[in-house]
Scaffold this motif. Sequence first.
Motif, PDB file in Angstrom:
ATOM      1  N   ASP A   1     -34.538  -5.597   5.334  1.00 13.60           N
ATOM      2  CA  ASP A   1     -33.455  -4.633   5.532  1.00 13.60           C
ATOM      3  C   ASP A   1     -32.110  -5.335   5.686  1.00 13.60           C
ATOM      4  OD1 ASP A   1     -34.379  -5.698   7.939  1.00 13.60           O
ATOM      5  OD2 ASP A   1     -33.818  -3.930   9.108  1.00 13.60           O
ATOM      6  N   LYS A   2     -32.086  -6.464   6.368  1.00 13.30           N
ATOM      7  CA  LYS A   2     -30.842  -7.224   6.531  1.00 13.30           C
ATOM      8  C   LYS A   2     -30.383  -7.792   5.195  1.00 13.30           C
ATOM      9  CE  LYS A   2     -31.709  -8.602  11.291  1.00 13.30           C
ATOM     10  NZ  LYS A   2     -31.945  -9.726  12.203  1.00 13.30           N
TER      11      LYS A   2
ATOM     12  N   ARG B   1     -28.869  -4.944   3.138  1.00 15.30           N
ATOM     13  CA  ARG B   1     -27.521  -4.618   3.622  1.00 15.30           C
ATOM     14  C   ARG B   1     -26.517  -5.692   3.200  1.00 15.30           C
ATOM     15  NH1 ARG B   1     -30.211  -2.988   8.463  1.00 15.30           N
ATOM     16  NH2 ARG B   1     -29.546  -4.923   9.461  1.00 15.30           N
TER      17      ARG B   1
ATOM     18  N   ASP C   1     -25.725  -5.249  -0.479  1.00  8.02           N
ATOM     19  CA  ASP C   1     -24.830  -4.105  -0.674  1.00  8.02           C
ATOM     20  C   ASP C   1     -23.403  -4.437  -0.256  1.00  8.02           C
ATOM     21  OD1 ASP C   1     -26.814  -2.446  -1.701  1.00  8.02           O
ATOM     22  OD2 ASP C   1     -27.317  -1.614   0.273  1.00  8.02           O
ATOM     23  N   LYS C   2     -23.260  -5.117   0.871  1.00  7.25           N
ATOM     24  CA  LYS C   2     -21.937  -5.489   1.362  1.00  7.25           C
ATOM     25  C   LYS C   2     -21.254  -6.451   0.381  1.00  7.25           C
ATOM     26  CE  LYS C   2     -19.575  -7.371   5.410  1.00  7.25           C
ATOM     27  NZ  LYS C   2     -19.741  -7.923   6.757  1.00  7.25           N
TER      28      LYS C   2
END
Length: 97
Positions: free
Chosen positions: A27-28, A31, A34-35
């Motif tokens: 999950d990290k 993210r 995406d960032k």
Amino acid sequence: MGLLDNLKARLEPAKGKVSDLAQQHGDKIDRGLDKMARTVDERTKGKYSDRIQTGTGKAKGAMDRLAHKDDGGGEEGGAAPGGTPGGPPPAGPPPAS
């Protein structure tokens, strides 16, 4: 034993560690991807949005294959359930209707 075989043998223990880390922190990583994609897209003023989106999708797919390798995917290159774009074609003939 060739150079490539020797290299594969030495990297085999690291492959399991990378897979475990991908499972724990998936999950990290998503993210972060995406960032990073948003930041690059903003800095290029949307000029390469489609390429950024494609690259991000491929990176996430590769990470998912690493994380789910133990879930029946078998050897390396095995696709996650449902398959992923750009992955290897399914083995054998298509299922009969």
